[in-house]
Design an enzyme around this catalytic site. Structure first.
Site, short mmCIF file in Angstrom:
data_model
loop_
_atom_site.label_atom_id
_atom_site.label_comp_id
_atom_site.label_asym_id
_atom_site.label_seq_id
_atom_site.Cartn_x
_atom_site.Cartn_y
_atom_site.Cartn_z
N ARG A 1 12.31 12.11 2.81
CA ARG A 1 11.47 11.16 3.17
C ARG A 1 10.48 11.52 3.79
O ARG A 1 9.19 11.00 3.77
CB ARG A 1 12.32 9.67 4.18
CG ARG A 1 11.61 8.30 4.83
CD ARG A 1 12.12 8.01 5.64
NE ARG A 1 14.21 7.99 6.33
CZ ARG A 1 13.53 8.80 7.14
NH1 ARG A 1 12.62 8.99 8.09
NH2 ARG A 1 14.96 9.26 7.82
N TYR B 1 -5.52 -9.96 -5.26
CA TYR B 1 -4.45 -10.41 -5.98
C TYR B 1 -3.11 -10.80 -5.71
O TYR B 1 -3.06 -10.84 -4.03
CB TYR B 1 -3.77 -8.62 -5.93
CG TYR B 1 -2.61 -8.23 -6.41
CD1 TYR B 1 -2.21 -8.28 -7.65
CD2 TYR B 1 -1.60 -7.88 -6.20
CE1 TYR B 1 -1.18 -8.42 -8.31
CE2 TYR B 1 0.11 -7.43 -6.48
CZ TYR B 1 0.10 -7.92 -7.40
OH TYR B 1 1.09 -7.77 -7.90
N ASP C 1 -8.64 -1.84 -1.81
CA ASP C 1 -8.04 -2.07 -3.30
C ASP C 1 -8.86 -1.60 -4.11
O ASP C 1 -9.36 -2.36 -5.08
CB ASP C 1 -7.60 -3.15 -3.36
CG ASP C 1 -5.82 -2.93 -4.50
OD1 ASP C 1 -6.30 -2.32 -5.32
OD2 ASP C 1 -5.45 -4.03 -4.39
N LYS D 1 -0.95 1.06 -12.26
CA LYS D 1 -1.89 0.61 -13.84
C LYS D 1 -1.90 1.51 -13.63
O LYS D 1 -1.93 2.40 -14.71
CB LYS D 1 -2.29 -0.73 -12.22
CG LYS D 1 -2.04 -1.86 -11.94
CD LYS D 1 -0.81 -2.48 -12.36
CE LYS D 1 -0.42 -3.24 -11.26
NZ LYS D 1 -0.99 -4.02 -10.12
C1 LIG Z 1 -0.61 -4.63 -8.90
C2 LIG Z 1 -1.70 -4.85 -7.82
C3 LIG Z 1 -1.22 -4.50 -6.76
C4 LIG Z 1 0.29 -3.89 -6.32
O1 LIG Z 1 1.20 -2.90 -6.13
P1 LIG Z 1 2.77 -2.99 -6.72
O2 LIG Z 1 2.37 -2.09 -7.49
O3 LIG Z 1 3.03 -4.17 -8.02
O4 LIG Z 1 3.19 -3.24 -5.80
C5 LIG Z 1 -2.52 -4.63 -5.85
N1 LIG Z 1 -3.26 -4.96 -6.01
C6 LIG Z 1 -4.39 -4.88 -7.44
C7 LIG Z 1 -5.20 -4.98 -7.36
C8 LIG Z 1 -2.66 -4.94 -8.58
O5 LIG Z 1 -2.94 -4.98 -9.46
#
Ligand SMILES: *Cc1c(COP(=O)(O)O)cnc(C)c1O
Length: 383
Positions: free
Chosen positions: A50, A102, A174, A199
């Site tokens: 962890r 998001y 983000d 992504k």
């Molecule tokens: C998918 C996404 C998230 C969340 O990420 P997860 O890996 O699904 O928890 C946050 N911000 C954006 C812009 C995203 O596309």
């Protein structure tokens, strides 16, 4: 020496070295929870997975390198990474974020952290005044997402960081949609950069993982503490897959951008299309910011059909053969989505429509297939 490399080399070599045990070029998947000690406390820097794991650590170093930061942290998902950032705050603290966020982030803010006494404001961030009007002594964090999802607004990270700094407000970005190939928020003055590595970073739709990268040592120490104390870490296998994905990030991104450019221009000329949202167009309201802040315009775009309604859009999506109807984005394969009923279903309809997420909006995550096949697919589906 490795930190002086250009981006396209950092994706492959940044923070990496052959494994110490046998010289493995790719870090082994250290599928272990614990590590042998010779005497209590006598270990090789790893006690419990962890806290630290060699495969995760290799990924964390790579993440820091590609974001031009000092400290990288990997989590079980993008939202778990965000959760760790919000735990830096205390009841009564205020956060300013974008009104085109998001859906999952919006849900985390309003359905979880509001109950813990954090106060969130959602504003259009392409107008800086919307932000400065809200700043007060309780404001502790500005949460930026750019380009925004799915309206493709571009927010000026440098300007917001400059606005926040004199007030001691942290700026988190983000960077999921852009990826560090297109923009590196820390170099623009942000304090924290977050990714849903699910992504573009991992890039093959085979893993869910999140990350944070920072430069501020005290802040990084606190994030490391939260990562271990709250425990939302990712496993060694997922760390390995993400690390492997990052090695081709620059080549994939280049093709994502080229294909999206061709498709945006194809759709713009189509007689049945009302509007295409893509920051590469000169008439996009934030085109100038996009041009300065980003290296290219990304692989995401959205569009609305002429006189289109809910059912017309659903019909187009159902007819697509090469574009798969699915949540998520950033993988090698092209995906189509319907934000109003999918990614943004958790945002109230009136709020959603105010920011442009109407029922007829279709979002494309343009993959790296041959663009001629992608255009042919759109052609047969739109008619
Ligand atoms: C998918 C996404 C998230 C969340 O990420 P997860 O890996 O699904 O928890 C946050 N911000 C954006 C812009 C995203 O596309």
């Amino acid at each position: 020496m490795k930190e002086k490399l250009h981006f396209n080399s950092k994706t492959i070599h940044g923070g990496q070295q052959p494994d110490k045990a046998y010289g493995a070029v790719m870090p082994p998947i250290y599928q272990t929870s614990t590590y042998a000690q010779t005497t209590p406390g006598g270990h090789k820097g790893f006690e419990y997975s962890r806290t630290h794991n060699p495969t995760r650590q290799a990924l964390e170093k790579s993440l820091a390198s590609i974001e031009s930061g000092k400290f990288g942290f990997a989590f079980g998902s993008g939202l778990a990474a965000m959760d760790a950032v919000l735990k830096l705050l205390k009841p009564g603290d205020e956060i300013i974020s974008t009104d085109d966020l998001y859906g999952g982030s919006y849900r985390l803010f309003t359905k979880i952290f509001e109950d813990f006494g954090l106060k969130f404001h959602f504003v259009g961030m392409d107008n800086l005044q919307n932000i400065s009007l809200l700043i007060n002594e309780k404001t502790k964090l500005i949460w930026v997402e750019t380009p925004t999802n799915p309206m493709m607004n571009v927010i000026d990270i440098k300007a917001i960081s400059a606005l926040a700094k004199p007030h001691g407000i942290f700026v988190a970005v983000d960077n999921t949609f852009a990826s560090p190939y297109l923009q590196q928020p820390l170099t623009l003055g942000a304090d924290i950069v977050m990714h849903s590595a699910t992504k573009y970073l991992a890039g093959h739709s085979d893993v869910v993982l999140g990350s944070l990268v920072l430069n501020n040592e005290a802040l990084a120490e606190r994030i490391g503490f939260i990562q271990n104390a709250s425990g939302a870490i990712c496993g060694p296998m997922d760390s390995f897959l993400t690390l492997r994905g990052i090695k081709t990030l620059h080549v994939r991104m280049q093709r994502h951008c080229e294909n999206a450019n061709a498709i945006a221009n194809y759709l713009k000329k189509h007689s049945k299309i009302e509007k295409v949202y893509w920051p590469g167009f000169e008439d996009h309201p934030n085109h100038q910011v996009a041009k300065t802040q980003m290296k290219d315009f990304g692989g995401m775009l959205s569009f609305v059909t002429k006189g289109g309604d809910y059912s017309a859009s659903i019909k187009i999506i159902e007819k697509l053969k090469l574009f798969t109807l699915a949540e998520s984005l950033g993988g090698v394969e092209s995906l189509a989505g319907h934000p109003a009923s999918m990614t943004h279903a958790s945002i109230p309809k009136n709020l959603r429509e105010k920011s442009g997420v109407v029922d007829s909006l279709i979002r494309l995550s343009v993959g790296i297939e041959d663009v001629r096949d992608l255009i042919a697919d759109l052609k047969q589906a739109i008619g």
